[in-house]
Design a protein around this motif. Structure first.
Motif, PDB file in Angstrom:
ATOM      1  N   UNK A  78       5.704   0.825 -10.778  1.00  0.00           N
ATOM      2  CA  UNK A  78       6.229   2.098 -10.285  1.00  0.00           C
ATOM      3  C   UNK A  78       5.097   2.903  -9.668  1.00  0.00           C
ATOM      4  N   UNK A  79       5.337   3.352  -8.459  1.00  0.00           N
ATOM      5  CA  UNK A  79       4.407   4.225  -7.749  1.00  0.00           C
ATOM      6  C   UNK A  79       4.998   5.629  -7.764  1.00  0.00           C
ATOM      7  N   UNK A  80       4.224   6.595  -8.236  1.00  0.00           N
ATOM      8  CA  UNK A  80       4.700   7.976  -8.321  1.00  0.00           C
ATOM      9  C   UNK A  80       3.835   8.877  -7.453  1.00  0.00           C
ATOM     10  N   UNK A 106      -1.153  15.799   2.146  1.00  0.00           N
ATOM     11  CA  UNK A 106      -1.245  14.601   2.989  1.00  0.00           C
ATOM     12  C   UNK A 106      -2.433  13.714   2.616  1.00  0.00           C
ATOM     13  N   UNK A 107      -3.604  14.304   2.420  1.00  0.00           N
ATOM     14  CA  UNK A 107      -4.794  13.507   2.108  1.00  0.00           C
ATOM     15  C   UNK A 107      -4.597  12.724   0.809  1.00  0.00           C
ATOM     16  N   UNK A 108      -4.037  13.377  -0.213  1.00  0.00           N
ATOM     17  CA  UNK A 108      -3.785  12.693  -1.483  1.00  0.00           C
ATOM     18  C   UNK A 108      -2.728  11.599  -1.336  1.00  0.00           C
ATOM     19  N   UNK A 109      -1.721  11.844  -0.480  1.00  0.00           N
ATOM     20  CA  UNK A 109      -0.697  10.817  -0.240  1.00  0.00           C
ATOM     21  C   UNK A 109      -1.320   9.585   0.408  1.00  0.00           C
ATOM     22  N   UNK A 110      -2.257   9.807   1.313  1.00  0.00           N
ATOM     23  CA  UNK A 110      -2.911   8.681   1.985  1.00  0.00           C
ATOM     24  C   UNK A 110      -3.772   7.886   0.997  1.00  0.00           C
ATOM     25  N   UNK A 111      -4.496   8.590   0.139  1.00  0.00           N
ATOM     26  CA  UNK A 111      -5.309   7.915  -0.883  1.00  0.00           C
ATOM     27  C   UNK A 111      -4.400   7.137  -1.833  1.00  0.00           C
ATOM     28  N   UNK A 112      -3.305   7.758  -2.242  1.00  0.00           N
ATOM     29  CA  UNK A 112      -2.343   7.101  -3.130  1.00  0.00           C
ATOM     30  C   UNK A 112      -1.791   5.840  -2.481  1.00  0.00           C
ATOM     31  N   UNK A 165      -4.444   3.074  -2.332  1.00  0.00           N
ATOM     32  CA  UNK A 165      -4.711   2.539  -3.672  1.00  0.00           C
ATOM     33  C   UNK A 165      -3.549   1.689  -4.168  1.00  0.00           C
ATOM     34  N   UNK A 166      -2.335   2.166  -3.930  1.00  0.00           N
ATOM     35  CA  UNK A 166      -1.134   1.439  -4.343  1.00  0.00           C
ATOM     36  C   UNK A 166      -1.055   0.086  -3.632  1.00  0.00           C
ATOM     37  N   UNK A 167      -1.319   0.074  -2.348  1.00  0.00           N
ATOM     38  CA  UNK A 167      -1.275  -1.179  -1.580  1.00  0.00           C
ATOM     39  C   UNK A 167      -2.308  -2.170  -2.088  1.00  0.00           C
ATOM     40  N   UNK A 168      -3.506  -1.688  -2.360  1.00  0.00           N
ATOM     41  CA  UNK A 168      -4.561  -2.559  -2.871  1.00  0.00           C
ATOM     42  C   UNK A 168      -4.182  -3.135  -4.229  1.00  0.00           C
ATOM     43  N   UNK A 196       8.533   6.139  -6.169  1.00  0.00           N
ATOM     44  CA  UNK A 196       9.292   7.312  -6.581  1.00  0.00           C
ATOM     45  C   UNK A 196       8.623   8.589  -6.095  1.00  0.00           C
ATOM     46  N   UNK A 197       9.458   9.526  -5.642  1.00  0.00           N
ATOM     47  CA  UNK A 197       8.951  10.828  -5.220  1.00  0.00           C
ATOM     48  C   UNK A 197       9.543  11.957  -6.052  1.00  0.00           C
ATOM     49  N   UNK A 198      10.602  11.679  -6.804  1.00  0.00           N
ATOM     50  CA  UNK A 198      11.153  12.653  -7.741  1.00  0.00           C
ATOM     51  C   UNK A 198      11.835  11.898  -8.888  1.00  0.00           C
ATOM     52  N   UNK A 199      12.225  12.630  -9.906  1.00  0.00           N
ATOM     53  CA  UNK A 199      12.765  11.992 -11.105  1.00  0.00           C
ATOM     54  C   UNK A 199      14.046  11.210 -10.860  1.00  0.00           C
TER      55      UNK A 199
END
Length: 75
Positions: free
Chosen positions: A2-4, A11-17, A20-23, A37-40
């Motif tokens: 699960x990716x949250x 935007x910068x944090x979304x790009x880092x996330x 990292x998730x892809x790696x 996931x972007x919300x509950x």
């Protein structure tokens, strides 16, 4: 897996996330189901159990939010 990453994330944090998730996803070959996931509401228990119970098919996207297909590696 699960990716949250909540909707309001900068935007910068979304790009880092995303990077990292892809790696991590590429390193973990045994992961069969990936949910972004972007919300509950994206983490509904019954939906997660349903996804985990489905037989996996090579090249099938695990999530509508994550439409990339990963090549099946068998060895």
């Amino acid at each position: 897996m699960i990716s949250w990453c909540p909707e309001g994330t900068k935007i910068k944090l979304r790009m880092v996330h995303s990077s990292s998730y892809s790696t991590l996803r590429n390193l973990l070959d045994s992961v069969q189901v990936c949910v972004q996931a972007t919300d509950l509401s994206d983490l509904d228990y019954d939906e997660l159990v349903s996804r985990a119970s489905r037989p996996s098919r090579a090249g099938e996207a695990a999530s509508s939010a994550d439409s990339r297909s990963r090549p099946s590696v068998r060895g």
